[in-house]
Scaffold this motif. Structure first.
Motif, PDB file in Angstrom:
ATOM      1  N   SER A 357      26.300  40.504  39.343  1.00 33.00           N
ATOM      2  CA  SER A 357      27.634  39.264  39.563  1.00 33.00           C
ATOM      3  C   SER A 357      28.391  39.560  40.901  1.00 33.00           C
ATOM      4  O   SER A 357      28.107  40.713  41.356  1.00 33.00           O
ATOM      5  N   GLU A 358      29.166  38.507  41.174  1.00 29.98           N
ATOM      6  CA  GLU A 358      29.783  38.468  42.345  1.00 29.98           C
ATOM      7  C   GLU A 358      30.872  39.673  42.016  1.00 29.98           C
ATOM      8  O   GLU A 358      31.411  40.313  43.111  1.00 29.98           O
ATOM      9  N   LYS A 359      31.545  39.655  41.011  1.00 30.10           N
ATOM     10  CA  LYS A 359      32.464  40.646  40.823  1.00 30.10           C
ATOM     11  C   LYS A 359      31.848  42.129  40.886  1.00 30.10           C
ATOM     12  O   LYS A 359      32.780  42.936  41.682  1.00 30.10           O
ATOM     13  N   LEU A 360      31.036  42.455  40.500  1.00 25.87           N
ATOM     14  CA  LEU A 360      30.326  43.751  40.711  1.00 25.87           C
ATOM     15  C   LEU A 360      29.747  44.087  41.989  1.00 25.87           C
ATOM     16  O   LEU A 360      30.146  45.019  42.424  1.00 25.87           O
ATOM     17  N   ALA A 361      29.207  42.949  42.764  1.00 23.17           N
ATOM     18  CA  ALA A 361      28.958  43.110  44.148  1.00 23.17           C
ATOM     19  C   ALA A 361      30.440  43.733  45.009  1.00 23.17           C
ATOM     20  O   ALA A 361      30.307  44.321  45.727  1.00 23.17           O
ATOM     21  N   GLU A 362      31.370  42.809  44.566  1.00 21.97           N
ATOM     22  CA  GLU A 362      32.641  42.999  45.264  1.00 21.97           C
ATOM     23  C   GLU A 362      33.179  44.442  44.751  1.00 21.97           C
ATOM     24  O   GLU A 362      33.797  45.210  45.683  1.00 21.97           O
ATOM     25  N   ALA A 363      32.802  44.865  43.481  1.00 21.68           N
ATOM     26  CA  ALA A 363      33.297  46.234  43.507  1.00 21.68           C
ATOM     27  C   ALA A 363      32.409  47.469  44.227  1.00 21.68           C
ATOM     28  O   ALA A 363      33.193  48.450  44.734  1.00 21.68           O
ATOM     29  N   ILE A 364      31.359  47.151  44.258  1.00 17.50           N
ATOM     30  CA  ILE A 364      30.511  48.338  44.987  1.00 17.50           C
ATOM     31  C   ILE A 364      30.967  48.100  46.537  1.00 17.50           C
ATOM     32  O   ILE A 364      30.992  49.105  47.209  1.00 17.50           O
ATOM     33  N   ILE A 365      31.362  46.842  47.082  1.00 20.84           N
ATOM     34  CA  ILE A 365      31.656  46.802  48.352  1.00 20.84           C
ATOM     35  C   ILE A 365      33.103  47.659  48.508  1.00 20.84           C
ATOM     36  O   ILE A 365      33.167  48.441  49.634  1.00 20.84           O
ATOM     37  N   THR A 366      33.943  47.364  47.678  1.00 22.99           N
ATOM     38  CA  THR A 366      35.328  47.997  47.404  1.00 22.99           C
ATOM     39  C   THR A 366      35.083  49.285  47.617  1.00 22.99           C
ATOM     40  O   THR A 366      35.773  49.931  48.376  1.00 22.99           O
ATOM     41  N   MET A 367      34.214  49.849  46.868  1.00 23.09           N
ATOM     42  CA  MET A 367      33.954  51.273  46.487  1.00 23.09           C
ATOM     43  C   MET A 367      33.403  51.866  48.139  1.00 23.09           C
ATOM     44  O   MET A 367      33.962  53.120  48.369  1.00 23.09           O
ATOM     45  N   ARG A 368      32.528  51.119  48.681  1.00 21.94           N
ATOM     46  CA  ARG A 368      32.015  51.698  50.132  1.00 21.94           C
ATOM     47  C   ARG A 368      33.124  51.756  50.843  1.00 21.94           C
ATOM     48  O   ARG A 368      32.937  52.711  51.681  1.00 21.94           O
ATOM     49  N   GLU A 369      34.098  51.171  50.595  1.00 17.51           N
ATOM     50  CA  GLU A 369      35.198  51.067  51.601  1.00 17.51           C
ATOM     51  C   GLU A 369      36.397  52.093  51.290  1.00 17.51           C
ATOM     52  O   GLU A 369      37.449  52.398  51.902  1.00 17.51           O
ATOM     53  N   GLY A 370      36.138  52.897  50.111  1.00 16.53           N
ATOM     54  CA  GLY A 370      37.026  53.691  49.777  1.00 16.53           C
ATOM     55  C   GLY A 370      38.045  53.405  49.033  1.00 16.53           C
ATOM     56  O   GLY A 370      39.190  54.116  48.989  1.00 16.53           O
ATOM     57  N   ASN A 371      38.254  51.925  48.453  1.00 17.46           N
ATOM     58  CA  ASN A 371      39.406  51.293  48.203  1.00 17.46           C
ATOM     59  C   ASN A 371      39.303  50.898  46.565  1.00 17.46           C
ATOM     60  O   ASN A 371      40.394  50.280  45.975  1.00 17.46           O
ATOM     61  N   LEU A 372      38.608  51.457  45.824  1.00 10.84           N
ATOM     62  CA  LEU A 372      38.609  51.414  44.444  1.00 10.84           C
ATOM     63  C   LEU A 372      39.787  52.135  43.742  1.00 10.84           C
ATOM     64  O   LEU A 372      40.088  53.278  43.980  1.00 10.84           O
ATOM     65  N   GLN A 373      40.525  51.473  42.997  1.00 10.62           N
ATOM     66  CA  GLN A 373      41.760  51.988  42.317  1.00 10.62           C
ATOM     67  C   GLN A 373      41.241  52.833  41.000  1.00 10.62           C
ATOM     68  O   GLN A 373      40.085  52.606  40.462  1.00 10.62           O
ATOM     69  N   ALA A 374      42.278  53.962  40.910  1.00 13.90           N
ATOM     70  CA  ALA A 374      41.896  54.691  39.859  1.00 13.90           C
ATOM     71  C   ALA A 374      43.060  55.047  38.816  1.00 13.90           C
ATOM     72  O   ALA A 374      44.075  54.877  39.299  1.00 13.90           O
ATOM     73  N   VAL A 375      42.526  55.280  37.482  1.00 12.94           N
ATOM     74  CA  VAL A 375      43.768  55.895  36.524  1.00 12.94           C
ATOM     75  C   VAL A 375      43.617  57.185  36.356  1.00 12.94           C
ATOM     76  O   VAL A 375      42.445  57.708  36.263  1.00 12.94           O
ATOM     77  N   GLY A 380      40.725  68.049  31.080  1.00 11.77           N
ATOM     78  CA  GLY A 380      39.458  68.236  30.847  1.00 11.77           C
ATOM     79  C   GLY A 380      39.020  66.592  30.645  1.00 11.77           C
ATOM     80  O   GLY A 380      37.799  66.522  30.128  1.00 11.77           O
ATOM     81  N   LYS A 381      39.837  65.569  30.750  1.00  8.39           N
ATOM     82  CA  LYS A 381      39.572  64.338  30.598  1.00  8.39           C
ATOM     83  C   LYS A 381      39.475  63.412  31.907  1.00  8.39           C
ATOM     84  O   LYS A 381      40.344  63.574  32.617  1.00  8.39           O
ATOM     85  N   TYR A 382      38.436  62.917  32.051  1.00 11.60           N
ATOM     86  CA  TYR A 382      38.328  62.109  33.403  1.00 11.60           C
ATOM     87  C   TYR A 382      38.977  61.114  33.444  1.00 11.60           C
ATOM     88  O   TYR A 382      39.292  60.337  32.305  1.00 11.60           O
ATOM     89  N   GLY A 383      39.298  60.642  34.656  1.00 11.88           N
ATOM     90  CA  GLY A 383      40.250  59.302  34.833  1.00 11.88           C
ATOM     91  C   GLY A 383      39.110  58.138  34.892  1.00 11.88           C
ATOM     92  O   GLY A 383      37.873  58.271  34.453  1.00 11.88           O
ATOM     93  N   LYS A 384      39.634  56.944  35.028  1.00  8.48           N
ATOM     94  CA  LYS A 384      38.786  55.616  34.987  1.00  8.48           C
ATOM     95  C   LYS A 384      39.011  55.161  36.211  1.00  8.48           C
ATOM     96  O   LYS A 384      40.458  54.995  36.731  1.00  8.48           O
ATOM     97  N   VAL A 385      38.147  54.212  36.452  1.00  7.61           N
ATOM     98  CA  VAL A 385      38.195  53.352  37.618  1.00  7.61           C
ATOM     99  C   VAL A 385      38.745  51.923  37.100  1.00  7.61           C
ATOM    100  O   VAL A 385      38.372  51.475  36.058  1.00  7.61           O
ATOM    101  N   LYS A 386      39.330  51.084  38.218  1.00  5.05           N
ATOM    102  CA  LYS A 386      39.699  49.748  37.885  1.00  5.05           C
ATOM    103  C   LYS A 386      39.028  49.067  38.859  1.00  5.05           C
ATOM    104  O   LYS A 386      39.111  48.998  40.029  1.00  5.05           O
ATOM    105  N   LEU A 387      38.254  47.745  38.547  1.00  4.38           N
ATOM    106  CA  LEU A 387      37.570  46.914  39.094  1.00  4.38           C
ATOM    107  C   LEU A 387      38.580  45.852  39.910  1.00  4.38           C
ATOM    108  O   LEU A 387      39.763  45.664  39.307  1.00  4.38           O
ATOM    109  N   PRO A 388      38.354  45.554  41.013  1.00  4.45           N
ATOM    110  CA  PRO A 388      39.151  44.574  41.791  1.00  4.45           C
ATOM    111  C   PRO A 388      39.459  43.256  41.168  1.00  4.45           C
ATOM    112  O   PRO A 388      38.711  42.845  40.282  1.00  4.45           O
TER     113      PRO A 388
END
Length: 388
Positions: A357-375, A380-388
């Motif tokens: 999907s376009e949203k998932l493709a955008e997320a991969i590119i955003t991550m490639r640029e180091g701009n993916l947001q995080a919670v 001992g509990k991992y954080g979570k990513v937020k999609l653009p």
């Protein structure tokens, strides 16, 4: 001499040996040496992998079989090549000598099977069970360093800020020189809850190259963190030269999780994992027990006024961490682009959109640029990513 870029993940565990006996108790049963090399070469696209349970005799037996019958070959410059991937033989050792405030893990790497076997012979007299991973070593940290250097090895403190079993989390009170010989350290592994900017707040770390590795306990986690290196070829000697920036060899980028995603980033209540301030009572459950997070620990030790020039640190997560990217979607991507490294670094947005999907493709590119947001994560509990 032509230098090229190579991807390296230098902290991968063995779950089971060739006889189906456990090596890393918490490691997946499918995490065998053969499976690691196949996954790294065919699916992950890793050029160098460090298997840090190579001290185990049965792992060495499997490696001898791979060399004899299944296409692996020792390299003149150190390391063992299997398909596209070079195996670097390593051992994770737990040190807790009289100078340590608590246990710390270190990584010891060797150029070939002969030097690794010699290390096993030495180590088995100083651990309870040579057949298991990350065993408590009975000796001083400096004695371990001297032995590693005697065997022409590399010595790297592991995941140095995690609250448990690490150099700054438990091993020392203020400085690494309390327990280690500064001149016999070849690099520093940061761990999932820190990045370059955080680590460089501590001045004594400035001379060292920083490594970002997965600490994989399953095949899927290989490449969770990794680095790109400028080398002539993937080998032990070239790795050593890159860590010391010799002849143009160097680390050119670190790829790791946003520290907010690390499970020990924030200080949290030990009982309910809600964020707490150091030394306070948890407002959520009333407990007075807490785990100090990496960010707070680095704040205690921070003493730098200036900062060295470093390769870029790109905040990234494994593809499987992205919401809506399940196993079937990943399989589709791999069938088109070949390896995860190709997906993460080379596939264009348009090419990705033809598969997902376009949203998932955008997320991969955003991550490639180091701009993916995080919670944030913690306790001992991992954080979570937020999609653009």
């Amino acid at each position: 001499m032509a230098l090229s870029s190579y991807f390296a993940d230098l902290h991968i565990h063995i779950g089971r040996d060739m006889f189906n006996k456990p090596v890393k108790i918490t490691g997946a049963k499918s995490l065998t040496l053969s499976n690691i090399l196949i996954e790294a070469s065919r699916h992950k696209g890793m050029d160098l992998v460090g298997v840090i349970d190579s001290h185990v005799p049965a792992v060495q037996s499997e490696l001898r079989e791979l060399i004899a019958d299944r296409g692996a070959r020792p390299l003149a410059d150190g390391g063992i090549q299997y398909e596209r991937t070079t195996l670097i033989l390593g051992s994770e050792v737990e040190v807790y000598d009289s100078l340590c405030q608590g246990p710390m893990h270190v990584l010891c790497f060797f150029p070939d099977l002969e030097s690794m076997k010699a290390f096993t012979e030495w180590l088995k007299e100083r651990v309870t069970n040579i057949h298991l991973s990350s065993q408590r070593y009975y000796g001083t940290a400096k004695q371990l360093q001297y032995k590693v250097k005697e065997l022409a090895g590399l010595f790297i403190p592991a995941h140095v800020f995690t609250p448990f079993k690490s150099l700054y989390g438990k091993g020392v009170k203020r400085s690494l020189t309390e327990v280690l010989d500064h001149d016999l350290i070849d690099g520093i592994e940061l761990g999932l809850s820190s990045d370059t900017k955080m680590a460089d707040r501590i001045e004594e770390l400035h001379p060292f190259s920083f490594l970002t590795n997965s600490d994989a306990h399953s095949l899927a986690k290989i490449g969770r963190e990794y680095q790109k290196m400028h080398l002539e070829s993937p080998s032990f000697r070239e790795l050593s030269w890159a860590l010391h920036q010799i002849g143009g060899r160097k680390i050119t980028a670190n790829y790791g999780m946003n520290p907010l995603l690390g499970k020990y980033h924030e200080s949290v209540c030990l009982n309910c994992t809600e964020p707490v301030e150091e030394g306070t009572i948890c407002e959520n459950c009333g407990s007075d027990k807490w785990v100090k997070g990496v960010a707070d620990r680095i704040g205690e030790l921070a003493d730098a006024d200036t900062y060295p020039s470093r390769p870029p640190y790109v905040h990234q997560v494994p593809l499987e961490y992205l919401p809506s990217l399940g196993p079937k979607t990943l399989e589709k991507l791999l069938s088109v682009f070949g390896t995860e490294m190709n997906i993460l670094h080379h596939a264009s947005k348009q090419a990705l959109k033809e598969v997902v999907s376009e949203k998932l493709a955008e997320a991969i590119i955003t991550m490639r640029e180091g701009n993916l947001q995080a919670v944030p994560g913690g306790g001992g509990k991992y954080g979570k990513v937020k999609l653009p």
